[in-house]
Design an enzyme around this catalytic site. Structure first.
Site, short mmCIF file in Angstrom:
data_model
loop_
_atom_site.label_atom_id
_atom_site.label_comp_id
_atom_site.label_asym_id
_atom_site.label_seq_id
_atom_site.Cartn_x
_atom_site.Cartn_y
_atom_site.Cartn_z
N ARG A 38 -8.16 105.82 30.23
CA ARG A 38 -6.74 105.66 30.54
C ARG A 38 -5.87 106.59 29.71
NH1 ARG A 38 -5.42 101.20 33.65
NH2 ARG A 38 -7.00 99.58 33.79
N ARG A 61 4.68 99.77 35.42
CA ARG A 61 3.29 100.23 35.48
C ARG A 61 3.22 101.73 35.79
NH1 ARG A 61 0.02 96.54 39.41
NH2 ARG A 61 -1.77 97.61 38.54
N ARG A 79 3.53 94.08 49.41
CA ARG A 79 2.33 93.23 49.52
C ARG A 79 2.70 91.76 49.44
NH1 ARG A 79 -2.29 96.45 46.02
NH2 ARG A 79 -1.04 95.80 44.24
N ARG A 90 2.86 88.68 44.33
CA ARG A 90 2.20 88.57 43.02
C ARG A 90 3.12 89.17 41.96
NH1 ARG A 90 -3.46 91.41 43.02
NH2 ARG A 90 -1.96 93.08 42.85
N LYS A 120 -7.49 103.60 44.44
CA LYS A 120 -8.73 103.93 43.70
C LYS A 120 -9.84 102.92 43.98
CE LYS A 120 -6.87 103.79 39.57
NZ LYS A 120 -5.48 103.46 39.96
#
Length: 210
Positions: free
Chosen positions: A88, A167, A123, A156, A13
């Site tokens: 949200r 999430r 990542r 991270r 996004k």
């Protein structure tokens, strides 16, 4: 053009918002940024939000919506805007509609959970200079070592597998129902997210009739 970008964490996004903002000449409004801005500028709603945050509480919907409305009334939003990170939940979406904030289109970037999991858990970020990599899509020349400064690459906290799964769970429970909400208003557009960035941008613009 007043747009909302929907999609799971890691769906792209932010990247698409940045590209569309330049192409359409309208600002991207990120709720995180405007919240920080409102607190810094000590606006009335900013001070309200700060009081909740200082107590370790979530900022209530009515305060967030007040801050969003404050921001959308600024001159740079006169020709439109892209809302990223808001709404949200269905109550937030309903409150925006009730407060007179209407949208031309809601673009949902569709992507499978397993693709997102491999994207995010792959990542790596340099602890020294912040450069980012991906173990398959954009690997460093030497495993675990930053090409730019030679620093050690780390994962991270947001990208560890458990956090990513949580999430995604929250997204499916709270945010995904927005697709039905906006489909009923006739403004939902679905775009395939598991493709090269420029192809996704092309499909978004096509869905918007451009």
């Amino acid at each position: 053009m007043k747009l909302i970008l929907l999609g799971a964490p890691g769906a792209g996004k932010g990247t698409q918002a940045e590209i569309l903002s330049k192409k359409l000449g309208i600002p991207t409004i990120s709720t995180g940024n405007i919240l920080r801005e409102a607190i810094k500028n000590q606006t009335e709603t900013g001070l309200k939000a700060k009081a909740f945050m200082d107590n370790g509480q979530l900022v209530p919907d009515d305060v967030i919506i007040g801050i969003v409305r404050e921001r959308l009334s600024q001159p740079d939003c006169a020709k439109g805007y892209i809302l990223d990170g808001m709404p949200r939940t269905i109550p937030q979406a309903a409150a925006l509609e009730e407060s007179g904030v209407h949208f031309d289109a809601v673009v949902s970037i569709e992507i499978l959970d397993e693709v997102i999991e491999s994207r995010m858990t792959g990542r790596r970020v340099c602890g020294s200079c912040g450069a980012s990599y991906h173990i398959t899509a954009n690997p460093p020349k030497a495993e675990g070592v930053c090409d730019v400064c030679g620093g050690a690459l780390t994962i991270r906290k947001d990208d560890n597998p458990e956090t990513v799964k949580n999430r995604l769970k929250v997204f499916h429970a709270e945010t995904e129902p927005l697709k039905d909400f906006y489909a009923k208003l006739g403004i939902l557009k679905l775009v395939e997210g598991n493709q090269p960035i420029e192809d996704a941008t092309r499909d978004i613009l096509k869905a918007l009739g451009m």
